[in-house]
Design a protein around this motif. Structure first.
Motif, mmCIF file in Angstrom:
data_model
loop_
_atom_site.group_PDB
_atom_site.id
_atom_site.type_symbol
_atom_site.label_atom_id
_atom_site.label_comp_id
_atom_site.label_asym_id
_atom_site.label_seq_id
_atom_site.Cartn_x
_atom_site.Cartn_y
_atom_site.Cartn_z
ATOM 1 N N VAL A 98 76.705 65.502 37.068
ATOM 2 C CA VAL A 98 77.726 66.489 37.420
ATOM 3 C C VAL A 98 78.313 66.210 38.803
ATOM 4 N N LEU A 99 77.539 65.576 39.690
ATOM 5 C CA LEU A 99 78.075 65.182 40.991
ATOM 6 C C LEU A 99 78.916 63.915 40.891
ATOM 7 N N GLU A 145 73.576 72.013 43.722
ATOM 8 C CA GLU A 145 73.406 71.627 42.320
ATOM 9 C C GLU A 145 71.932 71.614 41.921
ATOM 10 N N GLN A 146 71.043 71.319 42.847
ATOM 11 C CA GLN A 146 69.610 71.362 42.539
ATOM 12 C C GLN A 146 69.132 72.774 42.251
ATOM 13 N N LEU A 445 79.612 67.955 27.633
ATOM 14 C CA LEU A 445 78.727 68.752 28.486
ATOM 15 C C LEU A 445 79.182 68.713 29.942
ATOM 16 N N ILE A 446 79.398 67.516 30.480
ATOM 17 C CA ILE A 446 79.781 67.400 31.886
ATOM 18 C C ILE A 446 81.170 67.984 32.118
ATOM 19 N N GLY A 489 83.313 61.808 41.231
ATOM 20 C CA GLY A 489 83.396 60.456 40.718
ATOM 21 C C GLY A 489 82.919 60.338 39.285
ATOM 22 N N PRO A 490 83.060 59.145 38.687
ATOM 23 C CA PRO A 490 82.604 58.940 37.302
ATOM 24 C C PRO A 490 81.097 59.050 37.200
ATOM 25 N N TYR A 491 80.639 59.464 36.037
ATOM 26 C CA TYR A 491 79.202 59.653 35.817
ATOM 27 C C TYR A 491 78.645 58.688 34.780
ATOM 28 N N THR A 492 79.495 57.923 34.136
ATOM 29 C CA THR A 492 79.049 56.941 33.150
ATOM 30 C C THR A 492 79.412 55.547 33.633
#
Length: 602
Positions: A98-99, A145-146, A445-446, A489-492
């Protein structure tokens, strides 16, 4: 409760997915008192008891302490539960996704081409990025986020630090957050009165009793007497108070405002809290107030801002008329319980597999009820004796297969594919297209999680600008607040070579602007820190494009500006000096013997 006394009450609310746990919901639907004493405190509103208990239970899962918490009701046997960190792994993975790989602050209009660049937007973007670097904003976001991902909610607090001369950001546990929500309004509306409250433990050595501290931010009308706070609408004020309401011109508003935010920081001894009181109705006559760094008592202190500098971050988009988000572990919590049970059973079965049970029969074994068997040990069974072992390896293998199925079920429920968890063998992926299809659940989801945070991120940057103006920072003098967004930024994994080919083809073909192409490269993970600087460096070496620009405009200054260079100063061309015209042909021949003569003779 129903017609029969003592019948179980069914409670359906934002935390009813925890009703299956006996320690969380008793016959009345309320949490266990011994397991969740904080939720049962006298100053905690009844509507918040289940929320606070849910936070503690979810925190126990992410810290491998769910068995310890269950032992308060089920006894010491619950402590034998094996917890190997599966919920924590899911949370860490979701937090990273998610970040994204990085975060960028973008102000619309600051990264356009030279003809449409907004100078005010460029200035605000530069100031916000400098502030984010000094304030360690990515770390603050990680801390929030944590909390938001495992618990369902996170909280930012922004305040002006006079010593550091900048806006500070703090992250609070959502268990300290008590908004006063309107009873007949939408739960998604921004509350006008918010408490941050928590208990302070007793300190016998210092002679300090147990206390509760409450920090309150409240919007009220600006009055001549700062201690006179008028709540609600202007029409709710008394006729005597209405003329005392004063307007104030804030630097971020076009019109004067009649409201301001008041801060109160007070502490109460728990022994003084008697009767039906809660966090919103604590007796002010028994409170002791804190002092600010300037020595002013923090009792309804005017902060000179017309907003509450607290931002609630839900993990998911709240349902209609709801305020709270939902934990990412909520729907898979029962699967995690089954995983812990399978791990516990596997641990017990592995003990009998590694050290099998052996049965000896025969004369040599008579009289010995139990023997300790070790490596290299020789046992005599005597005549007609035999030795039998209990093989539990097949049962252990079944348990491991069952655990693998449960892990896949948990990943499917949470919508985390194996490739996102790092448990997929890359050699088993048939193609990149198949990999992209497997990431479909994670994409949705994201996207929904980032949608829940998009407005909160913009609100944070808006408050940062306003607080800098309220603090009269010299660098922000003359700044007009601009809408700003926080790009995650991208997460994948990104195919950088494919993106580079797309950008090169698109820019060369004229279907993509250079600005768009550079942003695509930046989002793909290329080490581009400043989009504008990267564009200037590219254009400073684009000599072929500069030549085309010179042919099109014929303007040396425009070409020099495009290349980011200084145009050469134009030199004066000397006038052409022609020889005088001869008076006659003879003089012409004499002056030029090759004009009509023979070249050979010459």
């Amino acid at each position: 409760m129903g017609l029969i006394s003592g019948a179980r009450q069914l409670v359906i609310d934002a935390w009813s997915w925890l009703n299956y746990k006996p320690i969380y919901a008793d016959t009345r639907g309320m949490p266990h008192r011994r397991a969740f004493p904080e939720a049962a405190a006298t100053w905690v509103p009844a509507a918040d008891e289940r929320r606070l208990a849910a936070y503690k239970l979810l925190a126990a899962y992410t810290s491998n302490q769910a068995g310890e918490l269950a032992s308060l009701r089920d006894g010491d046997e619950a402590r034998d539960r094996r917890e190997f960190g599966d919920p924590s792994m899911f949370v860490d993975t979701l937090v990273a996704h998610v970040l994204g790989d990085g975060q960028r602050i973008v102000v619309p209009g600051a990264e356009a081409d030279d003809d449409s660049t907004d100078e005010q937007a460029v200035r605000v973007q530069t100031l916000l990025r400098d502030w984010a670097e000094r304030e360690l904003l990515p770390m603050r976001m990680l801390q929030t986020e944590q909390k938001a991902v495992p618990l369902g909610d996170g909280v930012y607090l922004l305040h002006w630090d006079q010593d550091k001369r900048r806006v500070r950001v703090r992250t609070y546990d959502p268990g300290f957050y008590f908004p006063v929500l309107p009873e007949d309004g939408d739960g998604s509306d921004y509350p006008e009165r918010v408490h941050l409250a928590w208990e302070l433990p007793e300190d016998p050595k210092r002679g300090v009793k147990a206390r509760v501290r409450r920090i309150t931010y409240e919007l009220g009308w600006i009055t001549q007497d700062e201690t006179d706070v008028v709540r609600g609408g202007l029409e709710d004020a008394d006729s005597d108070q209405e003329p005392s309401v004063q307007p104030r011109q804030y630097p971020w508003n076009d019109e004067p405002s009649y409201r301001t935010c008041y801060l109160t920081d007070a502490t109460w001894e728990l022994g003084d809290l008697t009767g039906p009181v809660d966090v919103d109705s604590l007796p002010m006559d028994r409170a002791s107030f804190a002092e600010g760094v300037d020595g002013v008592v923090l009792d309804r202190r005017d902060l000179m801002i017309d907003f509450v500098p607290l931002i609630h971050v839900p993990n998911t988009v709240p349902p209609a008329e709801e305020h709270w988000g939902q934990s990412s572990l909520a729907k898979a919590l029962q699967v995690f319980d089954e995983l812990a049970g399978a791990d516990t059973d596997s641990s017990r079965a592995s003990a009998t597999t590694g050290s099998p049970i052996i049965h000896l029969s025969g004369k040599a074994a008579s009289g010995r009820n139990q023997l300790a068997v070790g490596p290299g040990m020789i046992l005599e069974t005597g005549e007609g004796g035999r030795m039998d072992t209990v093989n539990t390896a097949p049962q252990l293998q079944e348990l491991r297969s069952h655990r693998a199925d449960l892990a896949d079920r948990a990943a499917a429920v949470v919508r985390l594919p194996a490739v996102a968890l790092g448990t997929l063998d890359p050699t088993k992926v048939p193609s990149g297209y198949a990999l992209a299809l497997s990431l479909g659940p994670l994409d949705s989801l994201i996207s929904s999680m980032r949608l829940a945070r998009a407005h909160k991120d913009s609100l944070l940057l808006k408050f940062v600008q306003r607080l800098h103006l309220a603090g009269q920072h010299p660098d922000w003098e003359g700044v007009t607040p601009q809408p700003a967004i926080l790009v995650r930024g991208p997460y994948t994994p990104t195919d950088q070579a494919a993106v580079l080919e797309q950008v090169t083809t698109g820019v060369a073909g004229g279907v993509l602007s250079l600005e768009t192409g550079v942003r695509m490269l930046q989002e793909a993970g290329y080490p581009i820190e400043d989009t504008e600087q990267e564009i200037r460096q590219i254009e400073s070496r684009a000599f072929a494009a500069a030549k085309d620009l010179a042919d099109a405009l014929g303007n040396v200054d425009a070409v020099a500006e495009f290349l980011g260079r200084q145009a050469p100063e134009a030199e004066e061309v000397p006038a052409v000096q022609l020889p005088p015209i001869p008076a006659n042909a003879a003089e012409a021949d004499a002056a030029d013997p090759l004009q009509d003569g023979d070249d050979d003779e010459a």
